[in-house]
Design a protein around this motif. Sequence first.
Motif, PDB file in Angstrom:
ATOM      1  N   SER A   1      -8.910  -4.960   0.533  1.00  0.00           N
ATOM      2  CA  SER A   1      -7.644  -5.641   0.964  1.00  0.00           C
ATOM      3  C   SER A   1      -7.832  -5.697   2.378  1.00  0.00           C
ATOM      4  O   SER A   1      -8.642  -5.104   3.096  1.00  0.00           O
ATOM      5  CB  SER A   1      -6.702  -4.823   0.627  1.00  0.00           C
ATOM      6  N   ILE A   2      -6.876  -6.450   2.995  1.00  0.00           N
ATOM      7  CA  ILE A   2      -6.687  -6.534   4.250  1.00  0.00           C
ATOM      8  C   ILE A   2      -6.560  -5.453   5.189  1.00  0.00           C
ATOM      9  O   ILE A   2      -6.964  -5.230   6.207  1.00  0.00           O
ATOM     10  CB  ILE A   2      -5.598  -7.669   4.904  1.00  0.00           C
ATOM     11  N   ASP A   3      -6.130  -4.364   4.529  1.00  0.00           N
ATOM     12  CA  ASP A   3      -5.954  -3.179   5.049  1.00  0.00           C
ATOM     13  C   ASP A   3      -7.079  -2.222   4.752  1.00  0.00           C
ATOM     14  O   ASP A   3      -6.916  -0.979   5.177  1.00  0.00           O
ATOM     15  CB  ASP A   3      -4.614  -2.367   4.498  1.00  0.00           C
TER      16      ASP A   3
ATOM     17  N   GLY B   1       1.959   2.732   5.111  1.00  0.00           N
ATOM     18  CA  GLY B   1       1.760   1.621   6.327  1.00  0.00           C
ATOM     19  C   GLY B   1       1.083   0.560   5.448  1.00  0.00           C
ATOM     20  O   GLY B   1       1.646   0.176   4.455  1.00  0.00           O
ATOM     21  N   GLY B   2       0.149  -0.019   6.627  1.00  0.00           N
ATOM     22  CA  GLY B   2      -0.284  -1.378   5.814  1.00  0.00           C
ATOM     23  C   GLY B   2       0.596  -2.599   5.592  1.00  0.00           C
ATOM     24  O   GLY B   2       1.809  -2.517   6.116  1.00  0.00           O
ATOM     25  N   HIS B   3       0.339  -3.723   5.024  1.00  0.00           N
ATOM     26  CA  HIS B   3       0.811  -4.969   4.754  1.00  0.00           C
ATOM     27  C   HIS B   3       1.511  -4.874   3.495  1.00  0.00           C
ATOM     28  O   HIS B   3       0.918  -4.751   2.408  1.00  0.00           O
ATOM     29  CB  HIS B   3      -0.006  -6.009   5.050  1.00  0.00           C
TER      30      HIS B   3
ATOM     31  N   ASN C   1       2.614  -7.028   0.617  1.00  0.00           N
ATOM     32  CA  ASN C   1       2.145  -8.713   0.208  1.00  0.00           C
ATOM     33  C   ASN C   1       2.977  -9.248  -0.943  1.00  0.00           C
ATOM     34  O   ASN C   1       3.539  -8.638  -1.818  1.00  0.00           O
ATOM     35  CB  ASN C   1       0.674  -8.268  -0.624  1.00  0.00           C
TER      36      ASN C   1
ATOM     37  N   GLU D   1      -5.138  -8.401  -2.696  1.00  0.00           N
ATOM     38  CA  GLU D   1      -4.097  -7.347  -2.072  1.00  0.00           C
ATOM     39  C   GLU D   1      -3.583  -6.696  -3.532  1.00  0.00           C
ATOM     40  O   GLU D   1      -3.336  -5.275  -3.406  1.00  0.00           O
ATOM     41  CB  GLU D   1      -2.961  -7.941  -1.440  1.00  0.00           C
TER      42      GLU D   1
ATOM     43  N   HIS E   1      -3.782  -2.778  -4.223  1.00  0.00           N
ATOM     44  CA  HIS E   1      -2.459  -1.898  -4.070  1.00  0.00           C
ATOM     45  C   HIS E   1      -2.129  -1.256  -5.418  1.00  0.00           C
ATOM     46  O   HIS E   1      -1.688  -0.116  -5.705  1.00  0.00           O
ATOM     47  CB  HIS E   1      -1.069  -2.911  -3.574  1.00  0.00           C
TER      48      HIS E   1
ATOM     49  N   PRO F   1       0.935  -0.942  -0.015  1.00  0.00           N
ATOM     50  CA  PRO F   1       0.106   0.066   0.103  1.00  0.00           C
ATOM     51  C   PRO F   1       0.964   1.103  -0.028  1.00  0.00           C
ATOM     52  O   PRO F   1       1.965   1.250   0.255  1.00  0.00           O
ATOM     53  CB  PRO F   1      -0.700  -0.104   1.354  1.00  0.00           C
TER      54      PRO F   1
END
Length: 191
Positions: free
Chosen positions: A172-174, A31-33, A35, A64, A68, A28
């Motif tokens: 997404s997970i975020d 921050g965030g994850h 992938n 994701e 992104h 992203p």
Amino acid sequence: MGKVHERINDRLRKFIEAQPVFFVATAPEQGGHVNVSPKGYADTFRVIDDMSVAYLDLDGSGVETIAHLRQNGRITIMFCAFSGPPNILRLYGTGRVVTPGEDEFPELLARFGPHPGVRSIIVVECERIADSCGFSVPFMSFDKDRTLLDEWAERKDVQQRRTYRAKNNRESIDGIAGLAAEETDPVTQRS
């Protein structure tokens, strides 16, 4: 050891085509994850020209990469030699998501092998093409593709796939937007 290439030449194209797996990395904007996704099925990746590639995006448990790319476009694709001479190839670039409703989708789709559960096609314009030694990558043998993803998609009817995508592929997970509601309709799309 490592080298930056001006383009995807014939030697790099042959290396790419010989790999049974590749890895996709996105992140992203803030921050965030981060992938990283492994991708299989050799017939789902194509070199389009000397500076662009594409891969078939099949149904999956997350969204994701799509989220992104739509947020910032950054993507890296990595190939590793698990047999033969050691090598790691990374394609750094800007990616975009092409969904079934877009004009260029049918022409792109024709480049890939037959698979059910097609969500989109990811197209990447390469900005940096670089390889490195891969001296520590282990030797591993390729037995065969796992057919489980295709089998899973074949067992689902359109409504089941629509429900699955609505639950798992909208963000997404975020919490970054993934597929829009109209893009989660599978309408029996397959390559």
